[in-house]
Design a protein around this motif. Structure first.
Motif, PDB file in Angstrom:
ATOM      1  N   UNK A  77     -26.403  51.130 -49.515  1.00 10.81           N
ATOM      2  CA  UNK A  77     -26.574  52.435 -50.164  1.00 10.81           C
ATOM      3  C   UNK A  77     -27.961  52.467 -50.778  1.00 10.81           C
ATOM      4  N   UNK A  78     -28.623  53.636 -50.681  1.00  8.89           N
ATOM      5  CA  UNK A  78     -29.957  53.776 -51.252  1.00  8.89           C
ATOM      6  C   UNK A  78     -31.052  53.427 -50.267  1.00  8.89           C
ATOM      7  N   UNK A  79     -30.649  52.966 -49.101  1.00  5.25           N
ATOM      8  CA  UNK A  79     -31.608  52.667 -48.046  1.00  5.25           C
ATOM      9  C   UNK A  79     -32.268  51.314 -48.215  1.00  5.25           C
ATOM     10  N   UNK A  80     -33.345  51.118 -47.453  1.00  5.87           N
ATOM     11  CA  UNK A  80     -34.007  49.809 -47.451  1.00  5.87           C
ATOM     12  C   UNK A  80     -33.448  48.983 -46.311  1.00  5.87           C
ATOM     13  N   UNK A  81     -34.115  47.890 -46.054  1.00  6.31           N
ATOM     14  CA  UNK A  81     -33.757  47.103 -44.869  1.00  6.31           C
ATOM     15  C   UNK A  81     -32.533  46.246 -45.084  1.00  6.31           C
ATOM     16  N   UNK A  82     -32.155  45.575 -44.010  1.00  2.46           N
ATOM     17  CA  UNK A  82     -31.142  44.522 -44.095  1.00  2.46           C
ATOM     18  C   UNK A  82     -29.720  45.026 -44.158  1.00  2.46           C
ATOM     19  N   UNK A  83     -28.818  44.077 -44.191  1.00 11.24           N
ATOM     20  CA  UNK A  83     -27.390  44.370 -44.195  1.00 11.24           C
ATOM     21  C   UNK A  83     -26.739  43.645 -45.371  1.00 11.24           C
ATOM     22  N   UNK A  84     -25.582  44.194 -45.784  1.00 10.43           N
ATOM     23  CA  UNK A  84     -24.851  43.677 -46.943  1.00 10.43           C
ATOM     24  C   UNK A  84     -23.442  43.317 -46.479  1.00 10.43           C
ATOM     25  N   UNK A  85     -22.908  42.211 -46.962  1.00  9.47           N
ATOM     26  CA  UNK A  85     -21.523  41.840 -46.630  1.00  9.47           C
ATOM     27  C   UNK A  85     -20.557  42.853 -47.250  1.00  9.47           C
ATOM     28  N   UNK A  86     -19.640  43.338 -46.450  1.00  7.43           N
ATOM     29  CA  UNK A  86     -18.698  44.364 -46.910  1.00  7.43           C
ATOM     30  C   UNK A  86     -17.742  43.786 -47.971  1.00  7.43           C
ATOM     31  N   UNK A  87     -17.544  44.533 -49.072  1.00  7.76           N
ATOM     32  CA  UNK A  87     -16.716  43.994 -50.157  1.00  7.76           C
ATOM     33  C   UNK A  87     -15.249  43.814 -49.763  1.00  7.76           C
ATOM     34  N   UNK A  88     -14.713  44.743 -48.968  1.00 13.11           N
ATOM     35  CA  UNK A  88     -13.276  44.660 -48.624  1.00 13.11           C
ATOM     36  C   UNK A  88     -12.978  43.385 -47.845  1.00 13.11           C
ATOM     37  N   UNK A  89     -13.858  43.062 -46.885  1.00 11.14           N
ATOM     38  CA  UNK A  89     -13.633  41.875 -46.046  1.00 11.14           C
ATOM     39  C   UNK A  89     -13.717  40.602 -46.891  1.00 11.14           C
ATOM     40  N   UNK A  90     -14.762  40.522 -47.709  1.00 12.01           N
ATOM     41  CA  UNK A  90     -14.984  39.301 -48.478  1.00 12.01           C
ATOM     42  C   UNK A  90     -13.921  39.106 -49.564  1.00 12.01           C
ATOM     43  N   UNK A  91     -13.544  40.183 -50.249  1.00 10.52           N
ATOM     44  CA  UNK A  91     -12.514  40.052 -51.296  1.00 10.52           C
ATOM     45  C   UNK A  91     -11.159  39.692 -50.673  1.00 10.52           C
ATOM     46  N   UNK A 127     -10.745  37.955 -47.971  1.00 15.53           N
ATOM     47  CA  UNK A 127     -10.865  36.544 -47.579  1.00 15.53           C
ATOM     48  C   UNK A 127     -10.656  35.626 -48.785  1.00 15.53           C
ATOM     49  N   UNK A 128     -11.270  35.983 -49.917  1.00  6.84           N
ATOM     50  CA  UNK A 128     -11.127  35.155 -51.131  1.00  6.84           C
ATOM     51  C   UNK A 128      -9.674  35.182 -51.612  1.00  6.84           C
ATOM     52  N   UNK A 129      -9.079  36.371 -51.647  1.00  9.99           N
ATOM     53  CA  UNK A 129      -7.697  36.502 -52.141  1.00  9.99           C
ATOM     54  C   UNK A 129      -6.697  35.757 -51.259  1.00  9.99           C
ATOM     55  N   UNK A 130      -7.004  35.661 -49.965  1.00 10.66           N
ATOM     56  CA  UNK A 130      -6.112  34.937 -49.047  1.00 10.66           C
ATOM     57  C   UNK A 130      -6.027  33.457 -49.423  1.00 10.66           C
ATOM     58  N   UNK A 131      -7.060  32.945 -50.123  1.00 13.80           N
ATOM     59  CA  UNK A 131      -7.059  31.537 -50.550  1.00 13.80           C
ATOM     60  C   UNK A 131      -6.283  31.339 -51.847  1.00 13.80           C
ATOM     61  N   UNK A 132      -5.787  32.415 -52.424  1.00 14.99           N
ATOM     62  CA  UNK A 132      -4.964  32.368 -53.639  1.00 14.99           C
ATOM     63  C   UNK A 132      -5.569  31.495 -54.731  1.00 14.99           C
ATOM     64  N   UNK A 133      -6.756  31.833 -55.191  1.00  9.48           N
ATOM     65  CA  UNK A 133      -7.332  31.036 -56.276  1.00  9.48           C
ATOM     66  C   UNK A 133      -6.521  31.219 -57.560  1.00  9.48           C
ATOM     67  N   UNK A 134      -6.264  30.119 -58.307  1.00  6.42           N
ATOM     68  CA  UNK A 134      -5.670  30.304 -59.640  1.00  6.42           C
ATOM     69  C   UNK A 134      -6.830  30.586 -60.587  1.00  6.42           C
ATOM     70  N   UNK A 135      -6.545  31.085 -61.807  1.00  3.83           N
ATOM     71  CA  UNK A 135      -7.675  31.531 -62.638  1.00  3.83           C
ATOM     72  C   UNK A 135      -8.446  30.389 -63.302  1.00  3.83           C
TER      73      UNK A 135
END
Ligand code: 4FD
Length: 247
Positions: A54-68, A70-78
């Motif tokens: 968002x806002x333009x500029x070069x490059x790509x950003x990892x999508x939040x839905x995919x990464x979150x 993936x992290x939640x699937x590992x069931x981290x305790x707090x």
């Protein structure tokens, strides 16, 4: 210790994680390691993991839905660290590696591209670590460096060597760099070995090593002297070095 890594190139971990120390740690039941593919958590038919900023500029950003997801699937305790490897993180030092070695579980997140969506940090990351002030193509190599530094702090991983406490940056030398080491042959391409090392005088060897460590630290990393444990003898020797250099 259980270590889960999330990466876009999980195969990068294979060679490093089958190296001697890692293999021994796993064989001795001290390490349970898994590398997971972030792409497995993409949902569209192209298995997209990145998008333009968002806002333009070069490059790509990892999508939040995919990464979150993936992290939640590992069931981290707090209690366990969920660490993003990034050039914006706190610097990995000896003391950070000791601190991390006390945890039963680590989750390491390896980004790529220009970085990760900020909301991933807010929602699913609780620590961010950098292995140094330079940019890498991805977090995978940084994660492997961290794993190596952390595992060697766990009792039993290095085995009989137990060398971890004499290393540069460990407490054995009180925060000094290691001095020079030699092995056979006694003469190599015209270069000998300092006579004190073959003298059999253990106290003299210890004194020489301490002074070499002080000399090397002063020359290569004078910043470390501020945090080093220095005796009156050490201080006198350093004062001599500084005086010598002054002339
Ligand atoms: N110095 C390091 C870690 C990762 C990296 C990346 C945000 C960039 C350097 C998240 C931006 C990941 C480091 C990948 N470069 N590049 O530890």
């Amino acid at each position: 210790m259980k270590i889960d890594v999330l990466a876009l190139f999980p195969n990068m971990f294979e060679a490093v994680m089958s190296q001697s120390m890692m293999w021994k740690a796993r064989d001795r039941g001290l390490l349970d390691f898994h590398a997971h593919d972030i792409r497995d958590y993409a949902v569209d038919k192209h298995r997209t993991v990145d998008d333009s900023p968002y806002g333009g500029g070069g490059g790509m950003i990892l999508k939040p839905d995919v990464l979150v997801r993936a992290i939640e699937a590992l069931k981290p305790d707090d209690r366990s660290p969920v660490i993003l490897m990034s050039p914006q993180g706190r610097l990995l030092t000896h003391s950070v590696s000791v601190e991390l070695s006390q945890h039963a579980r680590l989750i390491l997140v390896c980004g790529r591209y220009e970085g990760v969506d900020e909301r991933v940090r807010e929602l699913a990351i609780n620590d961010e670590i950098s292995i140094g002030d330079y940019v890498l193509t991805g977090g995978e190599l940084a994660a492997m460096v961290l794993i190596d530094a952390v595992l060697r702090q766990i009792p039993g991983v290095l085995g009989a060597e137990g060398a971890q406490n004499r290393d540069s940056h460990a407490d054995g030398l009180g925060g000094l760099l290691e001095g020079p080491h030699y092995t056979r042959p006694a003469e190599f391409r015209g270069l000998g070995v300092p006579a004190v090392l073959t003298s059999g005088h253990h106290a003299e060897v210890d004194r020489w090593r301490r002074r070499q460590a002080l000399k090397r630290t002063w020359r290569m990393r004078p910043d470390l002297l501020a945090g080093a444990e220095l005796s009156d003898d050490d201080m006198a020797f350093l004062a001599g070095l500084i005086e010598e250099a002054g002339d």
